[in-house]
Design an enzyme around this catalytic site. Sequence first.
Site, PDB file in Angstrom:
ATOM      1  N   LYS A 276      47.719  36.051  12.893  1.00  0.00           N
ATOM      2  CA  LYS A 276      47.290  36.342  11.520  1.00  0.00           C
ATOM      3  C   LYS A 276      47.233  35.051  10.728  1.00  0.00           C
ATOM      4  CE  LYS A 276      49.417  40.945  10.923  1.00  0.00           C
ATOM      5  NZ  LYS A 276      48.211  41.734  10.681  1.00  0.00           N
ATOM      6  N   ASP A 287      56.648  45.504   8.694  1.00  0.00           N
ATOM      7  CA  ASP A 287      55.932  46.253   9.727  1.00  0.00           C
ATOM      8  C   ASP A 287      56.842  47.194  10.530  1.00  0.00           C
ATOM      9  OD1 ASP A 287      53.348  46.740  10.488  1.00  0.00           O
ATOM     10  OD2 ASP A 287      53.340  45.301  12.142  1.00  0.00           O
ATOM     11  N   ASP A 346      46.756  41.772  17.680  1.00  0.00           N
ATOM     12  CA  ASP A 346      47.240  42.173  16.360  1.00  0.00           C
ATOM     13  C   ASP A 346      47.137  43.687  16.152  1.00  0.00           C
ATOM     14  OD1 ASP A 346      48.339  41.844  13.886  1.00  0.00           O
ATOM     15  OD2 ASP A 346      46.516  41.052  12.934  1.00  0.00           O
ATOM     16  N   GLU A 348      48.842  45.922  17.518  1.00  0.00           N
ATOM     17  CA  GLU A 348      50.007  46.110  18.380  1.00  0.00           C
ATOM     18  C   GLU A 348      50.772  47.390  18.093  1.00  0.00           C
ATOM     19  OE1 GLU A 348      50.126  44.598  15.597  1.00  0.00           O
ATOM     20  OE2 GLU A 348      51.980  45.377  14.744  1.00  0.00           O
ATOM     21  N   ARG A 350      49.820  50.417  17.589  1.00  0.00           N
ATOM     22  CA  ARG A 350      49.367  51.560  18.405  1.00  0.00           C
ATOM     23  C   ARG A 350      49.860  51.423  19.837  1.00  0.00           C
ATOM     24  NH1 ARG A 350      43.250  50.231  16.893  1.00  0.00           N
ATOM     25  NH2 ARG A 350      44.389  49.405  15.109  1.00  0.00           N
TER      26      ARG A 350
HETATM   27  N1  BES Z   1      50.755  45.647  10.732  1.00  0.00           N
HETATM   28  C1  BES Z   1      49.351  45.528  10.645  1.00  0.00           C
HETATM   29  C2  BES Z   1      48.724  46.411   9.572  1.00  0.00           C
HETATM   30  C3  BES Z   1      49.093  46.143   8.145  1.00  0.00           C
HETATM   31  C4  BES Z   1      48.226  45.493   7.306  1.00  0.00           C
HETATM   32  C5  BES Z   1      50.281  46.608   7.616  1.00  0.00           C
HETATM   33  C6  BES Z   1      48.541  45.281   5.986  1.00  0.00           C
HETATM   34  C7  BES Z   1      50.609  46.403   6.291  1.00  0.00           C
HETATM   35  C8  BES Z   1      49.736  45.744   5.468  1.00  0.00           C
HETATM   36  C9  BES Z   1      48.728  45.931  11.985  1.00  0.00           C
HETATM   37  O1  BES Z   1      49.494  45.660  13.111  1.00  0.00           O
HETATM   38  C10 BES Z   1      47.468  45.155  12.131  1.00  0.00           C
HETATM   39  O2  BES Z   1      47.552  43.966  12.208  1.00  0.00           O
HETATM   40  N2  BES Z   1      46.341  45.851  12.180  1.00  0.00           N
HETATM   41  C11 BES Z   1      45.092  45.225  12.330  1.00  0.00           C
HETATM   42  C12 BES Z   1      44.291  46.016  13.323  1.00  0.00           C
HETATM   43  C13 BES Z   1      43.038  45.347  13.770  1.00  0.00           C
HETATM   44  C14 BES Z   1      43.354  44.092  14.546  1.00  0.00           C
HETATM   45  C15 BES Z   1      42.245  46.310  14.602  1.00  0.00           C
HETATM   46  C16 BES Z   1      44.410  45.186  10.974  1.00  0.00           C
HETATM   47  O3  BES Z   1      44.558  46.137  10.203  1.00  0.00           O
HETATM   48  O4  BES Z   1      43.755  44.206  10.685  1.00  0.00           O
HETATM   49 ZN    ZN Z   2      51.512  45.595  12.827  1.00  0.00          ZN
HETATM   50 MN    MN Z   3      49.218  43.682  13.811  1.00  0.00          MN
END
Ligand code: BES
Ligand code: ZN
Ligand code: MN
Length: 499
Positions: A276, A287, A346, A348, A350
């Site tokens: 990220k 998270d 990222d 992860e 799921r």
């Molecule tokens: N933990 C994040 C989602 C998240 C975003 C939580 C903002 C709280 C605030 C999750 O693991 C993630 O990174 N999701 C990605 C998925 C994508 C790579 C398909 C996302 O939402 O960008």
């Molecule tokens: Zn996450």
């Molecule tokens: Mn993630």
Amino acid sequence: MNCLLTKGTWSQVSADWLVIAITDPVVWTPPLKQLDHVLGGVLARLETSGELPTKLGATLALRGLTGLGATRVLLVGAGSQKTGRPADLDRAFTAAIRAISDKPHLRVAALVAPKAANGLEPLAVIRSAAFGAQVGSQGQDLYKTERNRHPLAELQIVLPEVPTDAEQAALDEGVILGEAVNLTRELVNRPPAEITPVAFAARAEQVAKTHGLSCEIWDQTRLMQERMRSMLAVSQGSTQPPRMVKLEYKGAGDTAPVIALVGKGVTFDSGGLSLKPSDGMLTMKCDMAGSATVLGAMTAIARLKLPVNVTALMGLVENMPSGSAFKLGDILTARNGVTIEVLNTDAEGRLVLADVLSYAVDLKVSKIVDLATLTGACVVALGEDVVGAMSNQQDWCDAVLSAAQSAGENVWQLPMFDLYDELIQGDVGDIKNTGGRWGGAITAAKFLQRFVGNTPWVHLDIAGPAFASSNKPYREAGATGVFVKSLVELVRAQQLPAE
Ligand code: BES
Ligand code: ZN
Ligand code: MN
């Protein structure tokens, strides 16, 4: 914090603050009239000038008073009783306590008028005052030398008559729910170096012991034996070993159905090799909010002795990039045999939930709810304050929606049309762990659906509301404890009717 009910004359009760909720429009109850009289008519004048706080969560402090047992009065708006929800009172009292708990050792009294007098249900006032005293006095400033918030020394709720059992139960419930929300908030607010999977599991074990829940913790070896390879892949880039925590609460007989509450517990999400950017990583200690919510709710369910069986499952890992990290293009075989193509490390959450949900199905639970800070896409779709719900069974989803409605928490259902399925079809394996640019909250849910079989299941994406970016009168920025109350309501609603 000492919370108690007393029979007494509110005007004489000795306290640092007397808190009074005011409805919109103002109802001049006998105690409010009396207060106005003692204060020389200031309340009536404030009403005339439109300065009486009636809007939900608005506060007005009156200081340096004489003629009362308290030298300060805090008026807090309870909003309209016509359009208001009972849970609005939680917000009103949380706002009130937030407004005054910048000083330590406060003794606070709250006034309850008879229902006939002002339309505010006395039991609801008691419950909300106790809830607000807990939640409003705990901040996110856990590591500040000079704290901005301090637990109250005492909350005294003054009643016109000798307290009844129902009133005592309302007080206890407010305290229990408030402490549950605060536990969730505390775990989420603590830094990722402190709340590792091992530390979270240890805390869960301690909490379980305190509240009489049975607790089982799986370490890495056990997770391997249990074929939780999807979850383990996420963990493998980190020096922090993974854990899965299982808590069992048996409030009903052995043959009664079991509800599973499943939480995403990524104690820090760096994104892994799909790293990220700094801005996005900044709040990723949050998270594990899904797991923290489940843990908070379990304490309340146990303490309220709800006559239902509930099993909590928390999948705890840290997602880090390193030489041992899982890679893009890797194929993972989850516990249920489904093969997963990793397109983005990222995505992860799921991968963690895949194995934990499969395990819930193997336990033959009757229904599942999972909670996860799963996708940024859900925040784009619904904003920061609304939970996204996705389900494979409408009756169970309706039960979750209506529990949230009674708890006063905002949730909105997203569709699960078949057409989304093709977006996660794999090329090399059965499914891919991302579904492309559009509909990201739903494709994530579609992924999870592959692991719940036919068990009625609701997925709750709490990525927006779990961690607030700004203060509001009724809540502090940082962890919110969102959905703890709704889960308790949901479990409460599942009790079987008496025969
Ligand atoms: N933990 C994040 C989602 C998240 C975003 C939580 C903002 C709280 C605030 C999750 O693991 C993630 O990174 N999701 C990605 C998925 C994508 C790579 C398909 C996302 O939402 O960008
Ligand atoms: Zn996450
Ligand atoms: Mn993630």
